[in-house]
Write a protein that holds these residues in place. Structure first.
Motif, mmCIF file in Angstrom:
data_model
loop_
_atom_site.group_PDB
_atom_site.id
_atom_site.type_symbol
_atom_site.label_atom_id
_atom_site.label_comp_id
_atom_site.label_asym_id
_atom_site.label_seq_id
_atom_site.Cartn_x
_atom_site.Cartn_y
_atom_site.Cartn_z
ATOM 1 N N ALA A 77 -1.182 -6.773 0.368
ATOM 2 C CA ALA A 77 -1.460 -5.529 1.083
ATOM 3 C C ALA A 77 -1.593 -4.397 0.084
ATOM 4 C CB ALA A 77 -0.347 -5.216 2.074
ATOM 5 N N SER A 78 -2.623 -3.584 0.258
ATOM 6 C CA SER A 78 -2.832 -2.412 -0.585
ATOM 7 C C SER A 78 -2.821 -1.180 0.311
ATOM 8 C CB SER A 78 -4.169 -2.525 -1.319
ATOM 9 O OG SER A 78 -4.304 -1.503 -2.272
ATOM 10 N N TYR A 79 -2.126 -0.142 -0.093
ATOM 11 C CA TYR A 79 -1.891 1.015 0.762
ATOM 12 C C TYR A 79 -2.662 2.234 0.265
ATOM 13 C CZ TYR A 79 1.854 -1.947 2.442
ATOM 14 O OH TYR A 79 2.555 -3.011 2.970
ATOM 15 N N ILE A 80 -3.366 2.879 1.173
ATOM 16 C CA ILE A 80 -4.115 4.095 0.867
ATOM 17 C C ILE A 80 -3.407 5.248 1.575
ATOM 18 C CG2 ILE A 80 -6.314 5.292 1.108
ATOM 19 C CD1 ILE A 80 -7.646 2.529 1.131
ATOM 20 N N PRO A 81 -2.825 6.191 0.841
ATOM 21 C CA PRO A 81 -2.051 7.263 1.476
ATOM 22 C C PRO A 81 -2.941 8.214 2.263
ATOM 23 C CG PRO A 81 -2.271 7.664 -0.871
ATOM 24 C CD PRO A 81 -2.821 6.299 -0.629
ATOM 25 N N ARG A 82 -2.318 8.829 3.276
ATOM 26 C CA ARG A 82 -3.002 9.881 4.060
ATOM 27 C C ARG A 82 -2.128 11.124 4.048
ATOM 28 N NH1 ARG A 82 -4.895 7.372 9.710
ATOM 29 N NH2 ARG A 82 -2.826 6.433 9.710
ATOM 30 N N GLY A 83 -2.133 11.874 5.142
ATOM 31 C CA GLY A 83 -1.328 13.086 5.205
ATOM 32 C C GLY A 83 0.156 12.787 5.230
ATOM 33 N N ALA A 84 0.951 13.858 5.065
ATOM 34 C CA ALA A 84 2.406 13.704 4.982
ATOM 35 C C ALA A 84 2.995 13.097 6.252
ATOM 36 C CB ALA A 84 3.044 15.062 4.705
ATOM 37 N N ASP A 85 2.377 13.347 7.401
ATOM 38 C CA ASP A 85 2.917 12.849 8.675
ATOM 39 C C ASP A 85 2.157 11.637 9.188
ATOM 40 O OD1 ASP A 85 4.796 14.928 8.734
ATOM 41 O OD2 ASP A 85 3.318 16.294 9.615
ATOM 42 N N GLU A 86 1.355 11.000 8.336
ATOM 43 C CA GLU A 86 0.562 9.855 8.760
ATOM 44 C C GLU A 86 0.949 8.617 7.961
ATOM 45 O OE1 GLU A 86 -3.790 11.195 9.901
ATOM 46 O OE2 GLU A 86 -3.241 12.000 7.948
ATOM 47 N N ASP A 87 0.951 7.482 8.642
ATOM 48 C CA ASP A 87 1.190 6.234 7.938
ATOM 49 C C ASP A 87 0.008 5.922 7.026
ATOM 50 O OD1 ASP A 87 3.605 5.789 9.217
ATOM 51 O OD2 ASP A 87 2.662 4.703 10.889
ATOM 52 N N PRO A 88 0.260 5.270 5.889
ATOM 53 C CA PRO A 88 -0.857 4.920 5.012
ATOM 54 C C PRO A 88 -1.772 3.891 5.669
ATOM 55 C CG PRO A 88 1.162 3.851 4.284
ATOM 56 C CD PRO A 88 1.551 4.810 5.371
ATOM 57 N N LEU A 89 -3.012 3.874 5.239
ATOM 58 C CA LEU A 89 -3.943 2.848 5.680
ATOM 59 C C LEU A 89 -3.711 1.589 4.850
ATOM 60 C CD1 LEU A 89 -7.133 5.082 5.899
ATOM 61 C CD2 LEU A 89 -5.682 4.336 7.782
ATOM 62 N N VAL A 90 -3.908 0.443 5.473
ATOM 63 C CA VAL A 90 -3.612 -0.823 4.807
ATOM 64 C C VAL A 90 -4.890 -1.654 4.710
ATOM 65 C CG1 VAL A 90 -2.189 -2.896 4.823
ATOM 66 C CG2 VAL A 90 -1.292 -0.773 5.801
ATOM 67 N N VAL A 91 -5.217 -2.100 3.504
ATOM 68 C CA VAL A 91 -6.330 -3.017 3.285
ATOM 69 C C VAL A 91 -5.807 -4.219 2.495
ATOM 70 C CG1 VAL A 91 -8.117 -1.236 3.355
ATOM 71 C CG2 VAL A 91 -7.024 -1.804 1.180
ATOM 72 N N LYS A 92 -6.599 -5.264 2.452
ATOM 73 C CA LYS A 92 -6.232 -6.459 1.701
ATOM 74 C C LYS A 92 -6.876 -6.425 0.315
ATOM 75 C CE LYS A 92 -6.008 -9.418 5.811
ATOM 76 N NZ LYS A 92 -6.602 -10.600 6.480
ATOM 77 N N ARG A 93 -6.179 -7.032 -0.638
ATOM 78 C CA ARG A 93 -6.771 -7.290 -1.948
ATOM 79 C C ARG A 93 -6.308 -8.678 -2.394
ATOM 80 N NH1 ARG A 93 -2.089 -4.260 -3.614
ATOM 81 N NH2 ARG A 93 -0.997 -5.413 -5.249
ATOM 82 N N TRP A 94 -7.057 -9.253 -3.336
ATOM 83 C CA TRP A 94 -6.743 -10.598 -3.813
ATOM 84 C C TRP A 94 -6.416 -10.545 -5.295
ATOM 85 C CZ3 TRP A 94 -9.111 -9.798 0.632
ATOM 86 C CH2 TRP A 94 -8.850 -10.688 1.685
ATOM 87 N N ASP A 95 -5.165 -10.856 -5.627
ATOM 88 C CA ASP A 95 -4.665 -10.782 -6.994
ATOM 89 C C ASP A 95 -4.330 -12.181 -7.512
ATOM 90 O OD1 ASP A 95 -4.810 -8.022 -7.038
ATOM 91 O OD2 ASP A 95 -2.731 -7.724 -6.434
ATOM 92 N N TYR A 96 -4.903 -12.517 -8.657
ATOM 93 C CA TYR A 96 -4.609 -13.802 -9.297
ATOM 94 C C TYR A 96 -4.515 -13.607 -10.799
ATOM 95 C CZ TYR A 96 -6.075 -15.980 -4.896
ATOM 96 O OH TYR A 96 -6.197 -16.345 -3.578
ATOM 97 N N GLU A 97 -3.756 -14.468 -11.436
ATOM 98 C CA GLU A 97 -3.728 -14.488 -12.882
ATOM 99 C C GLU A 97 -5.041 -15.075 -13.411
ATOM 100 O OE1 GLU A 97 0.024 -16.528 -13.782
ATOM 101 O OE2 GLU A 97 0.791 -14.547 -14.377
ATOM 102 N N PRO A 98 -5.354 -14.831 -14.693
ATOM 103 C CA PRO A 98 -6.637 -15.297 -15.224
ATOM 104 C C PRO A 98 -6.922 -16.774 -15.006
ATOM 105 C CG PRO A 98 -5.653 -13.739 -16.749
ATOM 106 C CD PRO A 98 -4.634 -13.979 -15.664
ATOM 107 N N ASN A 99 -5.943 -17.636 -15.243
ATOM 108 C CA ASN A 99 -6.207 -19.070 -15.096
ATOM 109 C C ASN A 99 -6.487 -19.444 -13.645
ATOM 110 O OD1 ASN A 99 -3.530 -18.616 -14.319
ATOM 111 N ND2 ASN A 99 -2.874 -20.673 -14.902
ATOM 112 N N ALA A 100 -5.887 -18.723 -12.698
ATOM 113 C CA ALA A 100 -6.154 -18.997 -11.282
ATOM 114 C C ALA A 100 -7.574 -18.595 -10.913
ATOM 115 C CB ALA A 100 -5.135 -18.268 -10.406
ATOM 116 N N TRP A 101 -8.050 -17.446 -11.429
ATOM 117 C CA TRP A 101 -9.447 -17.057 -11.192
ATOM 118 C C TRP A 101 -10.399 -18.092 -11.784
ATOM 119 C CZ3 TRP A 101 -11.266 -14.256 -7.602
ATOM 120 C CH2 TRP A 101 -10.616 -13.104 -7.143
#
Length: 224
Positions: A163-187
């Motif tokens: 999960a990757s979080y994109i902040p918004r205003g002080a009274d708003e929950d952050p937006l959530v998007v997906k990202r794919w993280d792997y070590e070099p050998n896994a890629w």
């Protein structure tokens, strides 16, 4: 998960504008890393003069504009209408550069022309399921075509879909998007499993100084 167009529109408002010129005084340039004037350039693509090149997650088109200025036929794809609007406002209709609002997989499934090279700089390859995106790219790359992408290296122990979080205003929950993280050998294993050859994945160290996070740069080709 958050609607991706809304998320990346929000993200675009938080990003600083690219500098008018780089350290060499150039108004267009190619940068794989998150640091100014650091790392290799467009030569990694090994794209022929006049070749058709795909930017997956082109944002405000800084890298794509540089390739178009070199005489390549560049297609930029981004899901964020605000990012693309900013690109059009900055350059208008630039010869050799075409921008499209779409998610990467949908665009690749519709394109029938093919590409000499495709790349993603902290872009669609980082935030799209590789099980869907890698085969879609391979089908559109010509024989011997190059795929390159860069992104932040994974945090130790946090691999796969995150999960990757994109902040918004002080009274708003952050937006959530997906990202794919792997070590070099896994890629490397993932790309080979999807039929790519000449695969190489390494972390380029950060510039000398206080920064500690390098840049993961992955290179691969399609069979000739």
């Amino acid at each position: 998960m958050t609607d991706t167009a809304i998320a990346w529109d929000t993200y675009s408002r938080q990003r600083p504008e690219r500098r008018p010129t780089n350290a060499r005084g150039e108004t267009t340039w190619f940068n794989w890393t998150q640091y100014a004037d650091h790392g290799p350039g467009a030569e990694l693509l090994e794209a022929p003069a006049g070749g058709r090149v795909l930017d997956l997650g082109c944002g405000k088109d800084g890298n794509a504009a540089y390739l178009a200025a070199l005489g390549m036929e560049v297609v930029g794809v981004d899901v964020s209408p605000k990012q693309l609007a900013a690109a059009h406002e900055r350059r208008g209709q630039m010869p050799g550069l075409a921008l499209f609002q779409a998610d990467a997989v949908s665009f690749l499934r519709e394109d029938r022309v093919g590409f000499a090279a495709g790349y993603s700089v902290y872009g669609a390859v980082w935030v799209t399921d590789p099980a869907l995106l890698l085969p879609a790219i391979r089908e559109r790359l010509r024989p011997g075509g190059r795929l390159l992408f860069s992104q932040r290296p994974p945090v130790e122990g946090c691999y796969g879909c995150q999960a990757s979080y994109i902040p918004r205003g002080a009274d708003e929950d952050p937006l959530v998007v997906k990202r794919w993280d792997y070590e070099p050998n896994a890629w490397e294993c993932l790309l080979k499993a999807h039929g790519y050859t000449d695969v190489d994945a390494n972390v380029l160290p950060a510039p000398t100084g206080r920064q500690t996070t390098g840049t993961l740069i992955v290179r691969a080709s399609t069979p000739r």
